[in-house]
Design a protein around this motif. Structure first.
Motif, short mmCIF file in Angstrom:
data_model
loop_
_atom_site.label_atom_id
_atom_site.label_comp_id
_atom_site.label_asym_id
_atom_site.label_seq_id
_atom_site.Cartn_x
_atom_site.Cartn_y
_atom_site.Cartn_z
N ILE A 73 0.87 -1.15 -0.12
CA ILE A 73 0.17 -0.14 0.12
C ILE A 73 0.79 1.42 0.12
N ARG A 74 0.86 1.95 -1.11
CA ARG A 74 1.57 3.20 -1.24
C ARG A 74 0.57 4.49 -1.02
N GLY A 79 -2.63 11.51 0.85
CA GLY A 79 -2.89 10.59 1.99
C GLY A 79 -3.89 9.45 1.35
N ASP A 80 -4.19 9.42 0.06
CA ASP A 80 -4.88 8.35 -0.47
C ASP A 80 -4.02 7.01 -0.63
N PRO A 81 -4.71 5.98 -0.24
CA PRO A 81 -3.88 4.62 -0.64
C PRO A 81 -4.01 3.98 -2.03
N ASP A 102 -7.81 6.63 -4.80
CA ASP A 102 -7.01 7.94 -5.12
C ASP A 102 -7.81 9.03 -5.83
N LYS A 103 -8.10 9.97 -4.97
CA LYS A 103 -9.10 10.95 -5.44
C LYS A 103 -8.52 11.49 -6.59
N PHE A 104 -7.01 11.73 -6.95
CA PHE A 104 -6.64 12.31 -8.20
C PHE A 104 -6.00 11.24 -8.99
#
Length: 269
Positions: A73-74, A79-81, A102-104
């Motif tokens: 997990i990166r 702060g999104d995994p 991941d929001k982006f």
């Protein structure tokens, strides 16, 4: 008299929120500790890697043609995994790349078939790369930099032994060693080579020295070693205190780090 219950309610709320509203009251902002890695998870928080030994064991099992699964997990800067699920069936290594949280990111799940995984390690960097993957997937799975010369400033002070009489201080350039005959050896203008500093910094990175540690100073044994480690890096500082009696995961990891530092320093004596 009817107003008194309202007063009690107000006081109760005050105590719960702030631990007391008088001069002796103290407000401590809440701190949420990052999620700990489970046995089968490896977590990368911007170069600070937790449970890296599990990824090492996965590499060894793949090279031995033994079936194994592990999750990396990166975390992004926000702060999104991003999940990297690695599954080796004895012949083929499948990477499932999941950016749905991941929001982006792309917000999708993609799988790639690869042949193997390799670990390349030096005193300044560690790389995990996948081999034999499709061209659309870049082979570098995880990169960890531990090059001390890339930092603006790095220094540490380690006190250790009974009553912490031994001291290694690269900030003040002082070395103090408690000798078996009861005498003390002091060296001023003490310096370590760049190679030695890199090796020590690497061990600190491997020990996740920037992450919160749960350490204990209590000890029932009559003979034990005490440790105090202070690290200055760029504009930040980290401090830790514990004893050799601390057999927790964090305690054993930090004791191993301290012993490694001592071994590296003693090479120059």
């Amino acid at each position: 008299m009817k107003k008194r219950p309202l007063l009690f309610v107000a006081l109760a709320i005050c105590i719960l929120l702030f631990g007391g509203c008088g001069k002796g009251g103290k407000f401590s902002p809440s701190y949420t500790e990052p999620n700990k890695a489970s046995h089968n998870e490896v977590i990368d928080r911007h170069g600070q890697v937790e449970n890296m030994e599990r990824l090492d064991s996965f590499v060894e099992r793949v090279q031995a043609k033994s079936k194994d699964k592990v999750r990396l997990i990166r975390y992004t800067i926000e702060g999104d995994p991003i999940y990297h699920d690695l599954d080796f069936d004895g012949t083929t290594l499948t990477l499932t790349y999941d950016t749905t949280e991941d929001k982006f990111g792309q917000g999708e799940v993609t799988s790639y078939k690869c042949k193997s995984i390799q670990k390349q390690e030096s005193d300044t960097e560690t790389k995990y790369t996948l081999e034999g993957c499709p061209k659309e997937y870049m082979g570098e799975l995880l990169y960890i930099s531990h090059d001390v010369e890339q930092q603006d400033y790095f220094a540490f002070e380690l006190k250790y032994g009974e009553d912490k009489k031994n001291e290694i201080d690269t900030k003040e350039q002082v070395l103090t060693k408690d000798l078996p005959n009861g005498e003390t050896m002091n060296i001023s203008d003490f310096q370590l080579s760049t190679d030695q500093m890199n090796r020590i910094y690497k061990q600190m990175v491997y020990a996740n020295y920037l992450q919160p540690k749960s350490l204990s100073n209590s000890c029932k044994d009559k003979s034990y070693d005490m440790y105090e480690l202070n690290v200055w890096i760029n504009d930040g500082e980290r401090s830790y205190e514990w004893t050799s009696c601390d057999q927790s995961e964090d305690g054993l990891e930090m004791t191993n780090l301290a012993q490694t530092i001592v071994e590296i320093v003693e090479e120059s004596l």
